[in-house]
Design an enzyme around this catalytic site. Structure first.
Site, short mmCIF file in Angstrom:
data_model
loop_
_atom_site.label_atom_id
_atom_site.label_comp_id
_atom_site.label_asym_id
_atom_site.label_seq_id
_atom_site.Cartn_x
_atom_site.Cartn_y
_atom_site.Cartn_z
N TYR A 50 55.07 -3.71 -25.57
CA TYR A 50 54.25 -2.38 -25.07
C TYR A 50 54.97 -1.88 -23.91
O TYR A 50 54.60 -0.83 -23.48
CB TYR A 50 52.88 -2.75 -24.61
CG TYR A 50 51.97 -3.52 -25.86
CD1 TYR A 50 52.35 -3.44 -27.02
CD2 TYR A 50 50.94 -3.98 -25.32
CE1 TYR A 50 51.38 -3.81 -28.12
CE2 TYR A 50 49.82 -4.59 -26.24
CZ TYR A 50 50.22 -4.48 -27.74
OH TYR A 50 49.41 -5.20 -28.71
N HIS A 108 54.17 -12.23 -31.58
CA HIS A 108 53.34 -10.89 -32.17
C HIS A 108 53.64 -10.70 -33.58
O HIS A 108 52.27 -10.15 -34.04
CB HIS A 108 54.30 -9.81 -31.36
CG HIS A 108 53.32 -8.46 -31.10
ND1 HIS A 108 53.62 -7.74 -29.86
CD2 HIS A 108 52.44 -7.79 -31.81
CE1 HIS A 108 52.70 -6.76 -29.94
NE2 HIS A 108 51.97 -6.99 -31.01
P1 NAD Z 1 41.23 0.33 -30.21
O1 NAD Z 1 40.49 0.18 -31.68
O2 NAD Z 1 40.80 -0.46 -29.28
O3 NAD Z 1 40.91 1.98 -30.04
C1 NAD Z 1 41.34 2.43 -29.22
C2 NAD Z 1 41.01 4.06 -29.20
O4 NAD Z 1 39.45 4.19 -29.40
C3 NAD Z 1 41.37 4.77 -27.98
O5 NAD Z 1 42.77 5.32 -27.68
C4 NAD Z 1 40.28 5.99 -28.00
O6 NAD Z 1 40.74 7.04 -28.60
C5 NAD Z 1 39.14 5.41 -28.58
N1 NAD Z 1 38.00 5.00 -27.75
C6 NAD Z 1 38.15 3.87 -26.94
N2 NAD Z 1 36.83 3.81 -26.49
C7 NAD Z 1 35.99 4.61 -27.06
C8 NAD Z 1 34.52 4.92 -26.87
N3 NAD Z 1 33.67 4.15 -26.02
N4 NAD Z 1 34.16 5.90 -27.76
C9 NAD Z 1 34.68 6.63 -28.41
N5 NAD Z 1 36.11 6.30 -28.64
C10 NAD Z 1 36.91 5.46 -27.77
O7 NAD Z 1 42.74 0.56 -30.67
P2 NAD Z 1 44.02 -0.47 -30.25
O8 NAD Z 1 44.59 -0.08 -28.91
O9 NAD Z 1 44.92 -0.12 -31.57
O10 NAD Z 1 43.34 -2.05 -30.18
C11 NAD Z 1 42.96 -2.66 -28.90
C12 NAD Z 1 44.18 -3.39 -28.54
O11 NAD Z 1 44.47 -4.45 -29.65
C13 NAD Z 1 45.36 -2.91 -28.40
O12 NAD Z 1 45.19 -2.19 -26.93
C14 NAD Z 1 46.29 -4.12 -28.28
O13 NAD Z 1 45.88 -4.88 -26.93
C15 NAD Z 1 45.63 -4.89 -29.52
N6 NAD Z 1 46.42 -4.71 -30.33
C16 NAD Z 1 47.43 -5.64 -30.95
C17 NAD Z 1 47.93 -5.66 -32.04
C18 NAD Z 1 49.07 -6.55 -32.72
O14 NAD Z 1 49.76 -6.41 -33.79
N7 NAD Z 1 48.76 -7.93 -32.07
C19 NAD Z 1 48.11 -4.18 -32.80
C20 NAD Z 1 47.33 -3.16 -32.36
C21 NAD Z 1 46.43 -3.50 -31.35
#
Ligand code: NAD
Length: 283
Positions: A50, A108
């Site tokens: 990240y 990861h």
């Molecule tokens: P998420 O599912 O948490 O969605 C985030 C998005 O949802 C935001 O950018 C915003 O547009 C919207 N949002 C957030 N709060 C909201 C609300 N209350 N109402 C309406 N819309 C809202 O997406 P993410 O970031 O992909 O996943 C969360 C975390 O998971 C990441 O930040 C990361 O830490 C982890 N992750 C890990 C991997 C992996 O390969 N291990 C991959 C993806 C994500």
């Protein structure tokens, strides 16, 4: 809001809810994480890939909380996926985070098309990093059932968690149940489907209005009730507060079933399939 903690198979505990910082730009990360800590978040999920660990570290330093009161996870860069590189790479993370240990360090991605013969060796290296005290717990991310079987067969050590994509449109049941069968907990990534269709789905909207809650709160609550660990991402203070305010209502059995029925199988994925994902960054 009191966030429940979940007991892991190594005897430690993890807050069931936190903040994910994927795609938060490095120059905004300090401010976003500071805001989250002010609002009451005590669990931050970052990763070497990240490229914002320094921002997380700056926020932790400014907040001045006791080390044991904040849970910090980072993850091994796909380019450092090698038993000989894992230690130096975690030490660099610790420097950027300003910590002497993280709470959880994950592989990861398994990248089986690149590292089929070695990802279990990398896992063995993580066992050593835990023994050395550089991380309290170790786990994996994006491991499919056969990847989990392989690392456990080769090392005898089960991961504490498997962080995998899970949300109602993509229940990922095979990976989820294999994770639980190994005694590991599921951390569900993209619990809001990356801000996609579930937030405007009619079924989710109806359940949300029945509770006077938002669709995002319903999606998160569903995963909390299943015992999974979530860390939705937002950079906006009001959404950080909204996403945390999920511990004062309960879904009925019918509502849980209605959300489970939204599963679209493979077509519901928002991210890549771990069996074929092979991206190795140049950094
Ligand atoms: P998420 O599912 O948490 O969605 C985030 C998005 O949802 C935001 O950018 C915003 O547009 C919207 N949002 C957030 N709060 C909201 C609300 N209350 N109402 C309406 N819309 C809202 O997406 P993410 O970031 O992909 O996943 C969360 C975390 O998971 C990441 O930040 C990361 O830490 C982890 N992750 C890990 C991997 C992996 O390969 N291990 C991959 C993806 C994500």
């Amino acid at each position: 809001m009191t966030v429940p903690t979940i007991k892991l198979n190594d005897g430690t505990s993890i807050p069931q809810f936190g903040l994910g910082v994927w795609q938060v730009p490095e120059d905004e990360t300090e401010q976003v994480v500071s805001q989250a800590l002010e609002v009451g978040y005590r669990h931050i999920d970052t990763a070497q890939m990240y490229q914002n660990e320094a921002g997380v570290g700056a926020a932790l330093k400014t907040a001045g909380l006791a080390r044991e009161d904040v849970y910090v996870t980072t993850k091994l860069n796909n380019s450092q996926h090698d038993p000989a590189k894992a230690k130096a790479s975690l030490e660099r993370s610790l420097l950027l985070l300003g910590l002497d240990h993280v709470d959880l360090f994950l592989i990861h991605w398994p990248l089986p098309t690149q590292y089929d013969g070695t990802y279990a060796k990398t896992w063995e290296a993580l066992v050593g990093l835990r023994e050395a005290g550089l991380t309290t717990s170790i786990g994996v991310s994006n491991f499919q059932p056969d990847h989990l079987d392989k690392i456990v067969a080769e090392t005898g050590v089960a991961p504490a968690v498997n962080q995998i994509e899970v949300h109602p449109y993509f229940a990922n049941e095979a990976a989820r149940s294999a994770t639980l069968a190994h005694g590991a907990k599921v951390e569900s990534w993209s619990p809001l489907g990356q801000g996609g269709g579930e937030l405007t789905d009619a079924v989710v909207a109806e359940i949300a209005s029945a509770h006077g809650k938002s669709p995002a709160q319903v999606l998160l609550r569903w995963q909390i009730d299943r015992g999974d660990i979530v860390f939705p991402k937002s950079v906006r203070r009001e959404r950080l507060e909204e996403n945390l305010a999920i511990f004062d209502f309960e879904l009925s059995a019918e509502q849980v079933a209605a959300l489970a029925a939204l599963d679209k199988g493979e077509s519901g994925r928002s991210g890549p399939n771990p069996d074929t994902f092979d991206w190795i960054p140049s950094f």
